[in-house]
Design an enzyme around this catalytic site. Structure first.
Site, short mmCIF file in Angstrom:
data_model
loop_
_atom_site.label_atom_id
_atom_site.label_comp_id
_atom_site.label_asym_id
_atom_site.label_seq_id
_atom_site.Cartn_x
_atom_site.Cartn_y
_atom_site.Cartn_z
N ASP A 186 0.54 7.81 1.54
CA ASP A 186 1.13 6.77 2.38
C ASP A 186 2.37 7.40 3.01
OD1 ASP A 186 1.57 4.18 3.48
OD2 ASP A 186 3.07 3.82 1.93
N ASP A 232 5.01 1.94 -1.85
CA ASP A 232 4.42 3.13 -1.21
C ASP A 232 3.45 3.82 -2.16
OD1 ASP A 232 6.46 3.34 1.24
OD2 ASP A 232 7.62 3.02 -0.60
N GLU A 265 -2.92 7.47 5.59
CA GLU A 265 -2.86 6.27 6.43
C GLU A 265 -2.75 6.70 7.89
OE1 GLU A 265 0.56 3.21 7.23
OE2 GLU A 265 -0.50 2.64 5.39
#
EC number: 3.1.21.10
Length: 194
Positions: free
Chosen positions: A7, A141, A68
């Protein structure tokens, strides 16, 4: 399959390793955050992220990296930092010959919770449940990185079948096109000799 989910972020880059196959219980191998000081120079922060990602790659030896996909936000500065951290992670994996998969936030949320509009608390709760953890990983996160890895494990078989079908279709189309060209060339050649 062992997947390192990332992330991306400049201040906190979530990382999580999940192992398993679709349809079977998954196992978390590791979760954490690569942190950089917000007041440090950008280049130093990117190097720190690279070093952190490299350590995770060395320690867990994943087969694939799931990152991501950066999407448009109103805050351009946040998007730039996210994109830079994402690029560093992709570079680290590509340098080692590891495949990189990109998943949008809504794809990840939908895969893990069933809703592409789920909030961070819902994602954290489902990650906790799916990986049979005692508590949601902190900060968010870290939970998001695990969610990325889970999403990839669940989506990869379908994506692979789709890619194989597309490749097979392209090969058949190419073969048919080449056969047609050969037939037309043969007819043209016969026409000249007649």
């Amino acid at each position: 399959m062992r997947v390192l989910g990332v992330d991306p972020g400049l201040t906190r880059c979530g990382v999580g390793v999940v192992e398993g196959i679709a349809g079977r219980p998954l196992t978390m191998r590791g979760v954490g955050v690569v942190r950089t000081p917000p007041d440090a120079e950008l280049g130093r922060r990117l190097v720190a992220i690279e070093q952190g990602i490299e350590q995770w790659l060395d320690e867990y030896e994943p087969e694939v990296l799931a990152v991501e996909r950066v999407f448009s936000q109103h805050n351009v500065r946040t998007v730039m930092g996210t994109a830079q951290a994402s690029a560093v992670a992709m570079l680290c994996a590509s340098r080692r010959g590891l495949p990189v998969a990109l998943h949008t936030p809504s794809e990840v949320k939908a895969a893990v919770t069933g809703s592409g509009r789920a909030d961070k608390a819902q994602v954290g709760a489902m990650v906790t449940r799916l990986l049979r953890l005692d508590a949601p990983p902190k900060p968010a996160d870290a939970a998001d990185a695990l969610a990325l890895a889970i999403c990839h494990i669940w989506r990869a078989p379908a994506q692979n079948r789709l890619q194989q079908a597309v490749a097979l279709h392209a090969a058949h189309a190419s073969k048919a096109s080449n056969a047609s060209k050969a037939s037309n060339a043969s007819k043209a050649l016969k026409g000249r000799t007649a």
